[in-house]
Design an enzyme around this catalytic site. Structure first.
Site, PDB file in Angstrom:
ATOM      1  N   ASN A   1      -4.409 -13.170  53.496  1.00  0.00           N
ATOM      2  CA  ASN A   1      -3.723 -11.895  53.715  1.00  0.00           C
ATOM      3  C   ASN A   1      -2.373 -12.021  54.412  1.00  0.00           C
ATOM      4  O   ASN A   1      -1.772 -11.022  54.785  1.00  0.00           O
ATOM      5  CB  ASN A   1      -4.632 -10.951  54.507  1.00  0.00           C
TER       6      ASN A   1
ATOM      7  N   VAL B   1       2.435  -9.587  56.072  1.00  0.00           N
ATOM      8  CA  VAL B   1       1.034  -9.327  56.386  1.00  0.00           C
ATOM      9  C   VAL B   1       0.503  -8.236  55.472  1.00  0.00           C
ATOM     10  O   VAL B   1       1.115  -7.178  55.323  1.00  0.00           O
ATOM     11  CB  VAL B   1       0.879  -8.879  57.856  1.00  0.00           C
ATOM     12  N   CYS B   2      -0.651  -8.489  54.866  1.00  0.00           N
ATOM     13  CA  CYS B   2      -1.306  -7.506  54.015  1.00  0.00           C
ATOM     14  C   CYS B   2      -2.405  -6.827  54.836  1.00  0.00           C
ATOM     15  O   CYS B   2      -3.512  -7.331  54.958  1.00  0.00           O
ATOM     16  CB  CYS B   2      -1.894  -8.188  52.785  1.00  0.00           C
ATOM     17  N   LEU B   3      -2.041  -5.708  55.439  1.00  0.00           N
ATOM     18  CA  LEU B   3      -2.980  -4.910  56.223  1.00  0.00           C
ATOM     19  C   LEU B   3      -2.744  -3.466  55.810  1.00  0.00           C
ATOM     20  O   LEU B   3      -1.639  -2.942  55.975  1.00  0.00           O
ATOM     21  CB  LEU B   3      -2.715  -5.118  57.721  1.00  0.00           C
TER      22      LEU B   3
END
Length: 183
Positions: free
Chosen positions: A103, A110-112
């Site tokens: 992620n 950042v993949c959030l």
């Protein structure tokens, strides 16, 4: 009446020119909200916030040192840049530590979900910190930025764990070199 108008006009001109002539600059909505968020922070023991300039609450670093999971023993630094649109717009968060993670890509993006489509103004800096910490406890291969790491996690957890350990010790994974990031 005209004198009052000209005083107001003069004050406006001074403020727009950067002069404050005896009056302090008003804090923006973003500054007030970030000040509230920072005051109310409830950091887990694995996290620490660093301000390079204590007068600038809109730019700071978060250090996460996971104490369990694949990334146990690592030290990961994130930069936060809070814009003037906060809390209506999420802060910009980048991982400054190169990490082998599904992620987080190699450029630090950042993949959030709460930093993108699920952001709501009621969310706080604390919410983001807990979300980032959770990414280290439970990497999500279903929504990857680093597709290679996600594929390895899905197909061979043991190899994924070995790759994470190798990257944190400092070494190559494929043709990518990772700096040591163990505490």
């Amino acid at each position: 009446m005209i004198k009052l108008f000209s005083l107001k006009q003069q004050k406006k001109e001074e403020e727009s020119a950067g002069g404050t002539k005896g009056s302090s600059k008003k804090a923006s909505a973003a500054q007030l909200r970030i000040q509230k968020d920072i005051t109310e922070l409830n950091l887990p023991k694995t996290c620490e916030i660093e301000f390079s300039d204590h007068d600038d609450l809109l730019n700071f670093k978060l250090v996460i040192c996971p104490d369990e999971g694949f990334y146990k023993g690592g030290k990961f630094v994130f930069s936060f840049k809070v814009g003037q649109g906060y809390p209506h717009d999420p802060p910009k968060v980048k991982c400054e530590t190169m990490v082998y993670h599904p992620n987080i890509d190699l450029e630090g993006n950042v993949c959030l979900n709460i930093l993108r489509e699920d952001w709501k103004p009621v969310l706080t800096i604390n919410s983001i910190i807990y979300g980032l910490q959770y990414l280290f406890l439970e990497p999500n291969p279903e929504d990857p930025l680093n597709k290679e790491a996600a594929e390895v996690l899905q197909n061979n957890r043991r190899l994924f764990e070995q790759n994470v350990q190798r990257s944190m010790r400092g070494g190559y994974i494929g043709s990518t070199y990772f700096e040591r990031c163990l505490k």
